[in-house]
Design an enzyme around this catalytic site. Structure first.
Site, short mmCIF file in Angstrom:
data_model
loop_
_atom_site.label_atom_id
_atom_site.label_comp_id
_atom_site.label_asym_id
_atom_site.label_seq_id
_atom_site.Cartn_x
_atom_site.Cartn_y
_atom_site.Cartn_z
N ASP A 254 0.84 -1.20 0.00
CA ASP A 254 0.00 0.00 0.00
C ASP A 254 0.88 1.25 0.00
OD1 ASP A 254 -1.85 2.07 0.60
OD2 ASP A 254 -3.12 0.66 1.68
N HIS B 144 -2.97 -0.25 -2.53
CA HIS B 144 -4.18 0.42 -2.07
C HIS B 144 -5.26 0.33 -3.15
CE1 HIS B 144 -5.94 3.28 0.81
NE2 HIS B 144 -6.52 3.83 -0.24
#
Length: 231
Positions: free
Chosen positions: A169, A200
């Protein structure tokens, strides 16, 4: 699939929520908490999928205090930037109040039954806070941001919470992920799942950020979790 008005907690105003109903009697209600892109096609799609699973789903417009009806496409750079800009004007404490208002509005729609919540990105962070600050019966957060700053609130979490963590992420560093595990792994009500190499937004319903295999794996876990916690 309709728009459903939600009264604010003080009863002085109201805001809209996207509503998706199952074919039969709902097994429970689930609040879908938006990303920074508003109640867009992806969030509405999450509601529709939950309705197919037998839940009554509501996605409240949490940007209504800034501007009602904001809908953005994260695959369009200018709209992605607008979402990031909106975050700077967004009051998360008031958003939790609006989520609580949505939970209260949802319970009578399922004859006083259980209400869960699922959040993505910004909504993942808000899902964690919802678990800590409301009477929601079960909560799921996908790639929530800044949860390491909120681990002290975990002591108030009384109902099951599942967090999906994207291992790569770009908004949540490895150090942040480690802090989440350190602060939450021992909590009896909290389950964390890691997805190595995923970025993400991997479980978005549509668009370039989606990673099919990881999204389907996470969603399978979510479905089993909600079925156990909500019935």
């Amino acid at each position: 699939m309709t728009s459903h008005p939600i009264p604010t907690l003080d009863g002085k105003d109201s805001f809209a929520a996207y509503r998706a109903d199952p074919a039969g009697t709902p097994r429970a209600a689930v609040i879908v908490i938006q990303e920074i892109f508003g109640v867009n096609a992806g969030i509405r799609g999450k509601c529709d999928r939950l309705a197919e699973q037998g839940y009554l789903a509501l996605a409240p417009d949490l940007f209504w205090r800034i501007e009602p009806g904001i809908v953005l496409d994260p695959d369009v750079p200018e709209e992605m930037q607008r979402g990031l800009d909106l975050m700077g004007r967004f009051d998360q404490a008031l958003a939790i109040e609006d989520i609580e208002a949505t939970i209260r509005a949802a319970r009578p729609l399922v004859s006083g039954g259980k209400v869960g919540a699922i959040g993505f990105c910004l909504g993942g962070r808000l899902a964690y806070l919802t678990a800590a600050r409301t009477d929601v019966d079960a909560t799921v957060g996908y790639y929530g941001v800044g949860i390491d700053e909120l681990v002290d609130e975990a002591k108030a979490i009384a109902h099951p919470l599942m967090l999906h963590i994207a291992g790569a992420d770009h908004f949540v560093s490895p150090e942040t992920q480690a802090a989440m595990h350190a602060g939450l792994d021992d909590h009896p009500k909290v389950t964390l799942h890691d997805y190595p190499g995923e970025d993400h937004g991997f479980a978005t319903e549509r668009g370039k950020r989606r990673s099919d295999a990881a999204a389907e794996f996470a969603d399978t876990r979510t479905a089993a979790f909600l079925a156990e916690a909500l019935g």
